[in-house]
Motif scaffolding. Structure first.
Motif, PDB file in Angstrom:
ATOM      1  N   GLY A  39     -18.052  14.562  40.513  1.00  0.00           N
ATOM      2  CA  GLY A  39     -17.608  13.850  39.329  1.00  0.00           C
ATOM      3  C   GLY A  39     -16.608  14.619  38.482  1.00  0.00           C
ATOM      4  N   ILE A  40     -16.126  15.748  38.969  1.00  0.00           N
ATOM      5  CA  ILE A  40     -15.181  16.581  38.226  1.00  0.00           C
ATOM      6  C   ILE A  40     -13.763  16.264  38.687  1.00  0.00           C
ATOM      7  N   SER A  41     -12.845  16.111  37.734  1.00  0.00           N
ATOM      8  CA  SER A  41     -11.442  15.848  38.023  1.00  0.00           C
ATOM      9  C   SER A  41     -10.644  17.122  37.831  1.00  0.00           C
ATOM     10  N   LEU A  42      -9.795  17.461  38.819  1.00  0.00           N
ATOM     11  CA  LEU A  42      -9.005  18.688  38.761  1.00  0.00           C
ATOM     12  C   LEU A  42      -7.545  18.384  39.070  1.00  0.00           C
ATOM     13  N   PRO A  43      -6.607  18.758  38.171  1.00  0.00           N
ATOM     14  CA  PRO A  43      -5.185  18.699  38.525  1.00  0.00           C
ATOM     15  C   PRO A  43      -4.792  19.990  39.252  1.00  0.00           C
ATOM     16  N   VAL A  44      -4.400  19.883  40.506  1.00  0.00           N
ATOM     17  CA  VAL A  44      -4.115  21.058  41.333  1.00  0.00           C
ATOM     18  C   VAL A  44      -2.628  21.088  41.685  1.00  0.00           C
ATOM     19  N   GLN A  45      -1.987  22.213  41.393  1.00  0.00           N
ATOM     20  CA  GLN A  45      -0.561  22.376  41.680  1.00  0.00           C
ATOM     21  C   GLN A  45      -0.376  23.129  43.005  1.00  0.00           C
ATOM     22  N   ASP A  77       3.169  27.901  54.530  1.00  0.00           N
ATOM     23  CA  ASP A  77       2.493  28.743  53.544  1.00  0.00           C
ATOM     24  C   ASP A  77       2.575  28.078  52.180  1.00  0.00           C
ATOM     25  N   PHE A  78       1.487  28.147  51.431  1.00  0.00           N
ATOM     26  CA  PHE A  78       1.485  27.635  50.066  1.00  0.00           C
ATOM     27  C   PHE A  78       0.256  28.175  49.342  1.00  0.00           C
ATOM     28  N   THR A  79       0.277  28.096  48.047  1.00  0.00           N
ATOM     29  CA  THR A  79      -0.875  28.481  47.233  1.00  0.00           C
ATOM     30  C   THR A  79      -1.263  27.307  46.342  1.00  0.00           C
ATOM     31  N   LEU A  80      -2.513  27.287  45.957  1.00  0.00           N
ATOM     32  CA  LEU A  80      -3.046  26.228  45.104  1.00  0.00           C
ATOM     33  C   LEU A  80      -3.499  26.812  43.771  1.00  0.00           C
ATOM     34  N   LYS A  81      -3.210  26.097  42.693  1.00  0.00           N
ATOM     35  CA  LYS A  81      -3.608  26.552  41.359  1.00  0.00           C
ATOM     36  C   LYS A  81      -4.029  25.356  40.531  1.00  0.00           C
ATOM     37  N   VAL A  82      -5.200  25.451  39.912  1.00  0.00           N
ATOM     38  CA  VAL A  82      -5.659  24.410  39.006  1.00  0.00           C
ATOM     39  C   VAL A  82      -4.886  24.535  37.701  1.00  0.00           C
ATOM     40  N   VAL A  83      -4.260  23.448  37.278  1.00  0.00           N
ATOM     41  CA  VAL A  83      -3.500  23.452  36.036  1.00  0.00           C
ATOM     42  C   VAL A  83      -4.457  23.656  34.871  1.00  0.00           C
ATOM     43  N   GLY A  84      -4.290  24.790  34.178  1.00  0.00           N
ATOM     44  CA  GLY A  84      -5.137  25.103  33.034  1.00  0.00           C
ATOM     45  C   GLY A  84      -6.525  25.583  33.402  1.00  0.00           C
ATOM     46  N   GLY A  85      -6.720  26.028  34.648  1.00  0.00           N
ATOM     47  CA  GLY A  85      -8.039  26.502  35.061  1.00  0.00           C
ATOM     48  C   GLY A  85      -7.949  27.386  36.286  1.00  0.00           C
ATOM     49  N   GLU A  86      -9.096  27.613  36.928  1.00  0.00           N
ATOM     50  CA  GLU A  86      -9.183  28.468  38.106  1.00  0.00           C
ATOM     51  C   GLU A  86      -9.779  27.691  39.279  1.00  0.00           C
ATOM     52  N   MET A  87      -9.287  28.006  40.481  1.00  0.00           N
ATOM     53  CA  MET A  87      -9.800  27.348  41.683  1.00  0.00           C
ATOM     54  C   MET A  87     -11.259  27.689  41.943  1.00  0.00           C
ATOM     55  N   THR A  88     -11.721  28.808  41.401  1.00  0.00           N
ATOM     56  CA  THR A  88     -13.101  29.236  41.629  1.00  0.00           C
ATOM     57  C   THR A  88     -14.106  28.432  40.818  1.00  0.00           C
ATOM     58  N   ALA A  89     -13.624  27.474  40.016  1.00  0.00           N
ATOM     59  CA  ALA A  89     -14.548  26.681  39.204  1.00  0.00           C
ATOM     60  C   ALA A  89     -15.556  25.934  40.072  1.00  0.00           C
ATOM     61  N   ILE A  90     -15.115  25.508  41.246  1.00  0.00           N
ATOM     62  CA  ILE A  90     -16.007  24.828  42.194  1.00  0.00           C
ATOM     63  C   ILE A  90     -15.915  25.572  43.526  1.00  0.00           C
ATOM     64  N   PRO A  91     -16.997  26.175  43.992  1.00  0.00           N
ATOM     65  CA  PRO A  91     -16.945  26.915  45.263  1.00  0.00           C
ATOM     66  C   PRO A  91     -16.513  26.016  46.414  1.00  0.00           C
ATOM     67  N   GLY A  92     -15.585  26.513  47.222  1.00  0.00           N
ATOM     68  CA  GLY A  92     -15.136  25.793  48.397  1.00  0.00           C
ATOM     69  C   GLY A  92     -14.044  24.780  48.163  1.00  0.00           C
TER      70      GLY A  92
END
Length: 562
Positions: free
Chosen positions: A162-168, A206-221
């Protein structure tokens, strides 16, 4: 992946526009046909041929037979049209790629959508170009390309929690070969009906992922799930023989779509002399097999514990879309339990080397990496039996997958009018019969005693059977002759193995020399034959064996197997 998808589609549209304007002076249909035929013929000419036909003074100002100059011109033109490609492709990408994301999203992802998408200001660069051998119906072009792009791509991720994440998506780099198939050639500008776009093979992205205004580690996996979805989308959408079809002239191009053309039946028999990856004991090997490296299309064998010469005797079927370009990949791993499995080695066999309807028995050398083969250290071998069965050879069968239980591909090959096999029956044929094995002789058995001789005898048994047969002992020889025949009642010959072991007899025991592990497929197909087999695990030695098969096909009861 979205940015790559857009770049390819935009490039195709740009190439189509350029070719259309180049041929705008052609006014009659017959002239267009001649032009298309001329283009096809010239694609087969070498540079030297063209130099012979066209005098230097007749070259246009932009033509050069130096590939670097040709690529320079092509890259300059691509830079000019790139802003238009960027603008035109964005909506097309969203409508085309989002449904594909849905097919491959992980269980942790509820949905994936684009909230922002532009391809940026940096155009791809072409580093090589070639025209492949073409038929009269189309032309194939391959472009080596690199792209260190600066797109603005933001994905709106909804998780199952139920969590929404904007990922760049950032730091994008791509290296690969773009394949363009211009087909069919038609009598309308721009002289081809559609363009099929694909990547020639699995490319480096190759690419990297980043949560806009947060961290990818917020949700494991979450990072692995998104990355896996993106890579699976690229692999199963763009890598040849998958292709995107872009119509240029209105028409029906369904014949260009990717369709299953046959089945590849694979018997994973065994491996030998595997490289040990454990410090204590031996490796616990298992195999992974695939034609297309997607989780749903990959087969995994059982693990054989503490064994560098495992016997699997497992059977798999793979759907083939293009037997001329696809290949079967086998990777052998050491099972490390809770730790990530460590690869022992891998191998590949081209499907073009497998004759339709003919069983191919192969031993493949394992290597560390299929792309970069710098490591020449021995890693062992894997034994496979392959059978490719094209769908078009199944006369009278509209759907080869119909029914819950099907004949194996080999059983379909064995179907004849006389034996009455019916591929439409919802039963599975068991090839039952008697296998007669004559152990004729052996050659160059390794010496097993201080006198430089051996006292060899042979033990034979079926993998799925309990009864063992044994020859007499021939004393003090390295080239024994037995000429003894043994009969085995085989209940399911297509799925069994014959194991033939050679031992040295001693007064107080016996010493193992080597063995041969044989499928029964050849005996079933040929009925009777004689051949020589190298002893596995021995420094030297060969066995001369004669086989005769007397078949008694029966049908397996459906209710018993369901």
């Amino acid at each position: 992946m979205a940015f790559l998808f857009g770049a390819l589609l935009g490039l195709v549209l740009g190439v189509g526009v350029v070719m259309a304007f180049a041929r705008i002076e052609n006014s009659r249909a017959e002239q267009r046909r001649q032009l298309a035929a001329t283009v096809s013929s010239f694609s087969k000419l070498s540079v030297q041929d063209l130099k012979t036909l066209i005098p230097t003074e007749a070259y246009p100002s932009w033509v050069s037979f130096n590939q670097k100059q040709k690529l320079k011109w092509l890259n300059q033109e691509l830079v000019k049209i790139w802003p238009f490609v960027n603008e035109a492709a964005s909506e097309l990408i969203k409508s085309s790629v989002e449904p594909v994301f849905e097919q491959y999203k992980s269980f942790i992802l509820a949905s994936i959508h684009f909230s922002k998408l532009t391809l940026g200001t940096v155009a791809p660069q072409f580093t090589g170009v070639q025209i492949l051998d073409s038929d009269s119906a189309g032309i194939t072009m391959e472009l080596d390309m690199q792209w260190d792009g600066n797109p603005n791509i933001v994905l709106d991720i909804q998780t199952t929690l139920g969590i929404s994440l904007p990922v760049q998506v950032k730091n994008i780099g791509f290296t690969g070969t773009l394949r363009l198939l211009f087909k069919p050639l038609v009598a309308e500008l721009p002289c081809f009906g559609a363009v099929c776009v694909s990547l020639r093979e699995k490319s480096k992205v190759d690419f990297t992922l980043k949560v806009v205004g947060g961290e990818m580690t917020a949700i494991p996996g979450i990072s692995d799930a998104i990355e896996g979805t993106i890579r699976d989308t690229i692999e199963d959408t763009l890598t040849w023989p998958n292709r995107i079809i872009v119509p240029i002239v209105p028409g029906d191009y369904s014949d260009l779509e990717l369709k299953p053309v046959g089945l590849l039946e694979v018997k994973l028999v065994e491996a030998r002399d595997l490289k040990n990856k454990d410090l204590v004991g031996k490796s616990d090997p298992f195999a992974v097999l695939y034609i297309r490296p997607l989780s749903a299309k990959t087969k995994k064998s059982k693990t054989i514990n503490n064994d560098l010469n495992p016997i699997w005797n497992e059977h798999y079927e793979f759907v083939v879309e293009d037997s001329s370009t696809q290949h079967l990949t086998v990777k052998i791993y050491d099972d490390e339990g809770l730790q990530p499995s460590e690869i022992i080695g891998c191998a590949r066999v081209d499907l073009s080397d497998v004759t339709p309807g003919k069983v191919k028995d192969v031993w493949l050398e394992l290597v560390k990496d299929l792309e970069i083969q710098r490591d020449k250290k021995p890693r062992g071998q894997v034994h496979l039996e392959l059978l490719y069965y094209p769908f078009e050879k199944q006369e009278g069968v509209s759907n080869p997958f119909a029914g819950q239980i099907q004949l194996t591909s080999l059983e379909k090959v064995l179907k004849t009018e006389s034996n009455g096999y019916d591929v439409n029956q919802r039963k599975n044929v068991i090839t039952r019969g008697v296998l007669s094995v004559t152990v004729i002789s052996a050659e160059d058995i390794p010496a097993m005693d201080v006198m430089g001789k051996a006292d060899p005898f042979v033990v034979l048994y079926l993998k799925k059977g309990e009864t063992k047969k044994k020859t007499r002992v021939v004393t003090e020889t390295l080239n024994p002759i037995w000429n003894q025949t043994f009969d085995f009642v085989v209940e399911d010959a297509l799925h069994d193995l014959l194991i033939v072991e050679v031992w040295d007899h001693d007064t107080f025991g016996k010493d193992y020399i080597g063995r041969c592990i044989l499928t029964l497929t050849r005996a079933i197909l040929e009925g009777e034959f004689q051949d020589t087999y190298v002893l596995q695990g021995a420094k030297s030695g060969k066995l001369n064996l004669h086989f005769k098969w007397t078949a008694q096909p029966i049908y397996r009861d459906r209710d018993r197997d369901q």
